[in-house]
Design a protein around this motif. Sequence first.
Motif, PDB file in Angstrom:
ATOM      1  N   ASN A  28       8.262  46.479  16.128  1.00 37.35           N
ATOM      2  CA  ASN A  28       8.496  47.507  15.131  1.00 37.35           C
ATOM      3  C   ASN A  28       9.234  48.704  15.745  1.00 37.35           C
ATOM      4  OD1 ASN A  28       8.070  48.098  12.435  1.00 37.35           O
ATOM      5  ND2 ASN A  28       6.430  49.522  12.924  1.00 37.35           N
ATOM      6  N   LYS A  29       8.776  49.084  16.929  1.00 38.14           N
ATOM      7  CA  LYS A  29       9.397  50.204  17.635  1.00 38.14           C
ATOM      8  C   LYS A  29      10.871  49.904  17.903  1.00 38.14           C
ATOM      9  CE  LYS A  29       9.516  50.428  22.038  1.00 38.14           C
ATOM     10  NZ  LYS A  29       9.195  50.451  23.487  1.00 38.14           N
ATOM     11  N   PRO A  53      28.212  63.705   9.712  1.00 33.82           N
ATOM     12  CA  PRO A  53      27.313  62.971   8.843  1.00 33.82           C
ATOM     13  C   PRO A  53      26.253  63.911   8.289  1.00 33.82           C
ATOM     14  CG  PRO A  53      26.862  62.466  11.149  1.00 33.82           C
ATOM     15  CD  PRO A  53      27.957  63.478  11.122  1.00 33.82           C
ATOM     16  N   GLY A  54      26.502  64.443   7.119  1.00 33.47           N
ATOM     17  CA  GLY A  54      25.572  65.439   6.591  1.00 33.47           C
ATOM     18  C   GLY A  54      24.858  64.956   5.354  1.00 33.47           C
ATOM     19  N   GLN A  87      22.101  53.618  11.860  1.00 35.67           N
ATOM     20  CA  GLN A  87      22.303  54.544  10.749  1.00 35.67           C
ATOM     21  C   GLN A  87      23.246  55.666  11.171  1.00 35.67           C
ATOM     22  OE1 GLN A  87      19.482  57.488   9.939  1.00 35.67           O
ATOM     23  NE2 GLN A  87      19.397  57.101   7.732  1.00 35.67           N
ATOM     24  N   TYR A  88      23.026  56.178  12.384  1.00 35.72           N
ATOM     25  CA  TYR A  88      23.903  57.258  12.849  1.00 35.72           C
ATOM     26  C   TYR A  88      25.330  56.758  12.987  1.00 35.72           C
ATOM     27  CZ  TYR A  88      26.353  60.430  15.867  1.00 35.72           C
ATOM     28  OH  TYR A  88      27.308  61.252  16.381  1.00 35.72           O
ATOM     29  N   GLU A  89      25.489  55.581  13.601  1.00 30.53           N
ATOM     30  CA  GLU A  89      26.838  55.087  13.840  1.00 30.53           C
ATOM     31  C   GLU A  89      27.537  54.723  12.540  1.00 30.53           C
ATOM     32  OE1 GLU A  89      26.246  52.283  17.037  1.00 30.53           O
ATOM     33  OE2 GLU A  89      26.525  53.918  18.463  1.00 30.53           O
ATOM     34  N   ALA A 104      12.845  50.180  14.761  1.00 30.37           N
ATOM     35  CA  ALA A 104      13.026  51.584  14.362  1.00 30.37           C
ATOM     36  C   ALA A 104      14.141  52.224  15.183  1.00 30.37           C
ATOM     37  CB  ALA A 104      11.724  52.355  14.533  1.00 30.37           C
ATOM     38  N   GLN A 105      14.162  51.931  16.483  1.00 26.49           N
ATOM     39  CA  GLN A 105      15.194  52.514  17.343  1.00 26.49           C
ATOM     40  C   GLN A 105      16.581  52.014  16.943  1.00 26.49           C
ATOM     41  OE1 GLN A 105      13.536  51.204  21.065  1.00 26.49           O
ATOM     42  NE2 GLN A 105      12.459  53.130  21.420  1.00 26.49           N
ATOM     43  N   GLU A 106      16.662  50.717  16.682  1.00 31.26           N
ATOM     44  CA  GLU A 106      17.958  50.163  16.282  1.00 31.26           C
ATOM     45  C   GLU A 106      18.407  50.738  14.940  1.00 31.26           C
ATOM     46  OE1 GLU A 106      19.964  48.548  18.060  1.00 31.26           O
ATOM     47  OE2 GLU A 106      18.669  47.948  19.706  1.00 31.26           O
ATOM     48  N   VAL A 107      17.465  50.866  14.015  1.00 36.22           N
ATOM     49  CA  VAL A 107      17.804  51.417  12.697  1.00 36.22           C
ATOM     50  C   VAL A 107      18.344  52.834  12.854  1.00 36.22           C
ATOM     51  CG1 VAL A 107      16.825  52.301  10.542  1.00 36.22           C
ATOM     52  CG2 VAL A 107      16.268  49.996  11.307  1.00 36.22           C
ATOM     53  N   ALA A 108      17.669  53.638  13.676  1.00 33.28           N
ATOM     54  CA  ALA A 108      18.095  55.026  13.857  1.00 33.28           C
ATOM     55  C   ALA A 108      19.507  55.083  14.434  1.00 33.28           C
ATOM     56  CB  ALA A 108      17.111  55.767  14.758  1.00 33.28           C
ATOM     57  N   ILE A 109      19.770  54.242  15.432  1.00 36.17           N
ATOM     58  CA  ILE A 109      21.095  54.256  16.065  1.00 36.17           C
ATOM     59  C   ILE A 109      22.162  53.728  15.105  1.00 36.17           C
ATOM     60  CG2 ILE A 109      22.486  53.224  17.909  1.00 36.17           C
ATOM     61  CD1 ILE A 109      20.004  53.398  19.705  1.00 36.17           C
ATOM     62  N   ARG A 135      27.033  56.153   9.645  1.00 37.07           N
ATOM     63  CA  ARG A 135      27.439  57.393   8.970  1.00 37.07           C
ATOM     64  C   ARG A 135      28.636  58.028   9.660  1.00 37.07           C
ATOM     65  NH1 ARG A 135      22.858  61.373   7.260  1.00 37.07           N
ATOM     66  NH2 ARG A 135      22.292  61.301   9.443  1.00 37.07           N
ATOM     67  N   ARG A 136      28.693  57.843  10.985  1.00 35.02           N
ATOM     68  CA  ARG A 136      29.816  58.428  11.712  1.00 35.02           C
ATOM     69  C   ARG A 136      31.109  57.696  11.358  1.00 35.02           C
ATOM     70  NH1 ARG A 136      29.856  58.035  18.000  1.00 35.02           N
ATOM     71  NH2 ARG A 136      30.282  55.962  17.199  1.00 35.02           N
TER      72      ARG A 136
END
Lengths: 237, 128
Positions: free
Chosen positions: B97-98, B120-121, B108-110, B101-106, B112-113
């Motif tokens: 799960n961890k 990315p606002g 998502q950022y990429e 979550a880390q992959e999702v966060a990264i 949006r970029r």
Amino acid sequence: MRDYPKTLVIIPAYNEEESLAHVVALIREHVPWADIAVIDDGSQDATGRIADRLGVIALHMPFNVGIGAAMQAGFLYAARHGYQVAVQNDGDGQHAPQEIPHLVAALLEGDADIVVGSRYLEPRGYITPPMRRFGIIVLAGVISAITRRRVTDPTSGFRAGSRRVIEFCARLYPHDYPEPESVALFARAGLRLKEIAVTMNPRYGGQSSITWWRSAYYMVKVLLALFIGLLRKVPAA
Amino acid sequence: MYDDRPVIMVLVAALGLFIVVFELVRQRKLKEQYSLLWLATGVALVVLAASRRLLDVVAVAVGIAYPPTALFLLAFGFLLLIVLQFSVVISRLSNENKKLAQEVAILQYELRRIAGDGEPGETTDTEV
């Protein structure tokens, strides 16, 4: 200006809306060559929106994963994007970004893979409540024994790590209350650790993730992790 | 000699357990790998409860004066194993799960970029 290594300052932030913008501004002022990543660890307040507006690398954890896993997300990002140096600077304003150049400079001396900013190496007026100070001294003793070198501030999250440390932490990093455990882990993985004296601020906003009633759990958990860690195989960095 | 009723009760309960677990697996509501300990519990209890002689032998071997108690002890032991297995599985899941979550966060950022023009606002920005 000399050539700086590609540096990522990682700010783990859980409900730090009061201090985050200030911390980022200070980092931009004192470490202008670095990129900044804010790891919003499932904050319920405006931390995430502030991070987005600040134009930093904003990683939003989909839920609260704890500081260890949040930091590891930052290391993962740093590892994949070729950063040579990663600095951890907490989002609560306790770590003074003015000190980051000193951490990085100490790292660039080349005799260490990770440089930890210590509050206790020399007296700099940082006041720790007696019980917490006692706990830290106990941990420092245990960790100094394990790593066979003097560690004065094993709970300090104010640190700069080399590329080797970035790659190691992206692979393996303790879950919660990661600092003391990671210090022992680094030593066992053959990563060289060095402390330098830093000045830290009293907390700027938010509240410590370690409340007094959690301290007992903290000590038991960390000591257990340290001792079990001794019986574990650690991959070489 | 002792009262048969506790043993019969355990026998019925164990048979019921076995059937329920088997049915859950058949309906794919319980994975085979997590059903093994449950089925073993059911089988062990049924065998011991059905054979008076075997139960007596086991009870005597571990020094239990009242043989039906051995059934409860056995059930307790299996439950401990099952709960321990759960703890291990939960730890593994939380680790996976961890990582997710880390992959999702990264990601998502990429994402949006790449997709977003400029920063990315949030669309619901308000002044701080």
